[in-house]
Design an enzyme around this catalytic site. Sequence first.
Site, short mmCIF file in Angstrom:
data_model
loop_
_atom_site.label_atom_id
_atom_site.label_comp_id
_atom_site.label_asym_id
_atom_site.label_seq_id
_atom_site.Cartn_x
_atom_site.Cartn_y
_atom_site.Cartn_z
N SER A 64 0.82 -1.21 0.00
CA SER A 64 0.00 0.00 0.00
C SER A 64 0.85 1.26 0.00
O SER A 64 1.67 1.45 0.90
CB SER A 64 -0.89 0.05 1.23
OG SER A 64 -1.89 -0.91 1.15
N HIS A 111 -3.41 0.79 -4.43
CA HIS A 111 -2.87 -0.34 -5.20
C HIS A 111 -3.26 -0.16 -6.66
O HIS A 111 -4.44 -0.15 -6.98
CB HIS A 111 -3.46 -1.66 -4.70
CG HIS A 111 -2.93 -2.12 -3.38
ND1 HIS A 111 -1.83 -2.93 -3.27
CD2 HIS A 111 -3.36 -1.90 -2.13
CE1 HIS A 111 -1.60 -3.18 -2.01
NE2 HIS A 111 -2.50 -2.57 -1.28
N HIS A 132 -5.41 -9.70 -1.62
CA HIS A 132 -5.51 -9.94 -0.18
C HIS A 132 -6.56 -11.00 0.12
O HIS A 132 -7.57 -11.12 -0.60
CB HIS A 132 -5.93 -8.65 0.53
CG HIS A 132 -5.01 -7.50 0.31
ND1 HIS A 132 -5.13 -6.64 -0.77
CD2 HIS A 132 -3.94 -7.06 1.02
CE1 HIS A 132 -4.18 -5.71 -0.70
NE2 HIS A 132 -3.44 -5.94 0.37
N TYR A 151 -8.62 -10.76 2.48
CA TYR A 151 -9.87 -10.07 2.87
C TYR A 151 -10.72 -9.66 1.67
O TYR A 151 -11.89 -9.30 1.82
CB TYR A 151 -9.60 -8.88 3.80
CG TYR A 151 -8.81 -7.75 3.20
CD1 TYR A 151 -9.36 -6.90 2.23
CD2 TYR A 151 -7.50 -7.50 3.61
CE1 TYR A 151 -8.63 -5.86 1.69
CE2 TYR A 151 -6.77 -6.46 3.08
CZ TYR A 151 -7.33 -5.65 2.11
OH TYR A 151 -6.60 -4.63 1.57
N GLU A 152 -10.14 -9.69 0.46
CA GLU A 152 -10.94 -9.41 -0.73
C GLU A 152 -11.77 -10.63 -1.14
O GLU A 152 -12.54 -10.56 -2.09
CB GLU A 152 -10.03 -8.98 -1.89
CG GLU A 152 -9.33 -7.66 -1.63
CD GLU A 152 -8.29 -7.33 -2.69
OE1 GLU A 152 -8.63 -6.65 -3.66
OE2 GLU A 152 -7.12 -7.76 -2.54
N ALA A 201 2.37 -2.34 4.29
CA ALA A 201 2.11 -1.35 5.33
C ALA A 201 1.56 -2.13 6.52
O ALA A 201 0.81 -3.09 6.35
CB ALA A 201 1.08 -0.34 4.85
N MET A 208 -2.25 -7.26 6.98
CA MET A 208 -3.23 -8.15 6.35
C MET A 208 -2.71 -8.77 5.06
O MET A 208 -3.49 -9.07 4.15
CB MET A 208 -4.52 -7.38 6.06
CG MET A 208 -5.12 -6.70 7.29
SD MET A 208 -6.52 -5.65 6.88
CE MET A 208 -6.76 -4.74 8.42
N SER A 209 -1.41 -8.96 4.95
CA SER A 209 -0.86 -9.47 3.68
C SER A 209 0.41 -10.27 3.95
O SER A 209 0.66 -10.72 5.06
CB SER A 209 -0.56 -8.30 2.74
OG SER A 209 0.51 -7.51 3.25
N ASN A 265 0.99 3.26 11.15
CA ASN A 265 0.19 3.78 12.27
C ASN A 265 0.54 2.97 13.51
O ASN A 265 1.01 1.84 13.40
CB ASN A 265 -1.31 3.62 11.96
CG ASN A 265 -1.68 2.18 11.63
OD1 ASN A 265 -1.49 1.72 10.49
ND2 ASN A 265 -2.15 1.45 12.61
N HIS A 300 -7.65 4.00 6.71
CA HIS A 300 -6.73 3.62 5.64
C HIS A 300 -5.93 4.81 5.10
O HIS A 300 -4.81 4.63 4.63
CB HIS A 300 -7.51 2.94 4.50
CG HIS A 300 -6.64 2.38 3.40
ND1 HIS A 300 -5.74 1.36 3.62
CD2 HIS A 300 -6.53 2.70 2.09
CE1 HIS A 300 -5.10 1.08 2.48
NE2 HIS A 300 -5.57 1.87 1.54
#
Length: 280
Positions: A33, A64, A86, A88-89, A116, A213-214, A237, A249
């Site tokens: 990201s 992306h 990902h 989550y997609e 990230a 998440m990746s 963050n 995000h």
Amino acid sequence: MSGRVDDATIRRLVEQVRGRIERTPRVMLILGSGLGDLADELGDATRIPFEEIDGFPRATVAGHKGALVAGRLEGVDCIALQGRFHLYEGHDASVAALPVRVMGGLGARALLVTNAAGGANPAFGAGDLMLIDDHINLTARNPLVGPTLPGDERFPDMTWPYDPAFKDAARAVAAEQDIVLREGVYCAVLGPSYETSAEIRMMQRLGADAVGMSTVPEVIAARAMGVRVLGISLISNAAAGLTAEPLHHEEVLEAAESARERFGRLVRGVVPRMAAALEP
Ligand code: HPA
């Protein structure tokens, strides 16, 4: 694309991409990201948007772009993934790992994977770069589930998935370039909701320094293929509960902007050393 990826699909994608690029890539880059701009700096580049690759999923996440870019970085033939797939997609873990399969099928034997991540280590600040020392997979997914693909190990060793020589190279480049490089354990979660404060406390106790998440599906597939891996997280963050702020995000993209120049220097320094380490 929610089903599992099979060998015939991978072969077809490899041949399609091979038909469009001139040279055999040695190092593959996955740019997370906000970090994808580096791919635009490759020399003699061929850019292939995901939608031009028949059978490839689309990128859906802000920040992306969704392209494969083959070209030269500091004299090394590279292939870069701008964006990624990902879990989550809704993708199967084998789809998240598909770009590594394709880039590995083209001949790349080293992977520089970036992402990230939230900083679970309270010493980390937004904009910090972190060398991934190791990971914890809390996604409960694995890209190797199903029939063993040709050339894969069924039960790959994961004692040190991030290559010790590559880590040394990254530390050396950071020292030479005056770049502060944190080190730590990346903890992968499924997402897409951010973690609760209690979950972050749990992850801290498990030994996590960063959460994202990746990355883990790609790294597992790379290790099964015998591809050597270096991982770098951009801390975008402080993780949930470490500050009073809610997470969003946009701060990922802001932190990427603040780290862009340092990140670029680190990658440009380390890629030639990764390529040199591949020589017999
Ligand atoms: N949690 C999970 N994934 C993330 C975060 C986070 O705080 N920041 C960027 N990706």
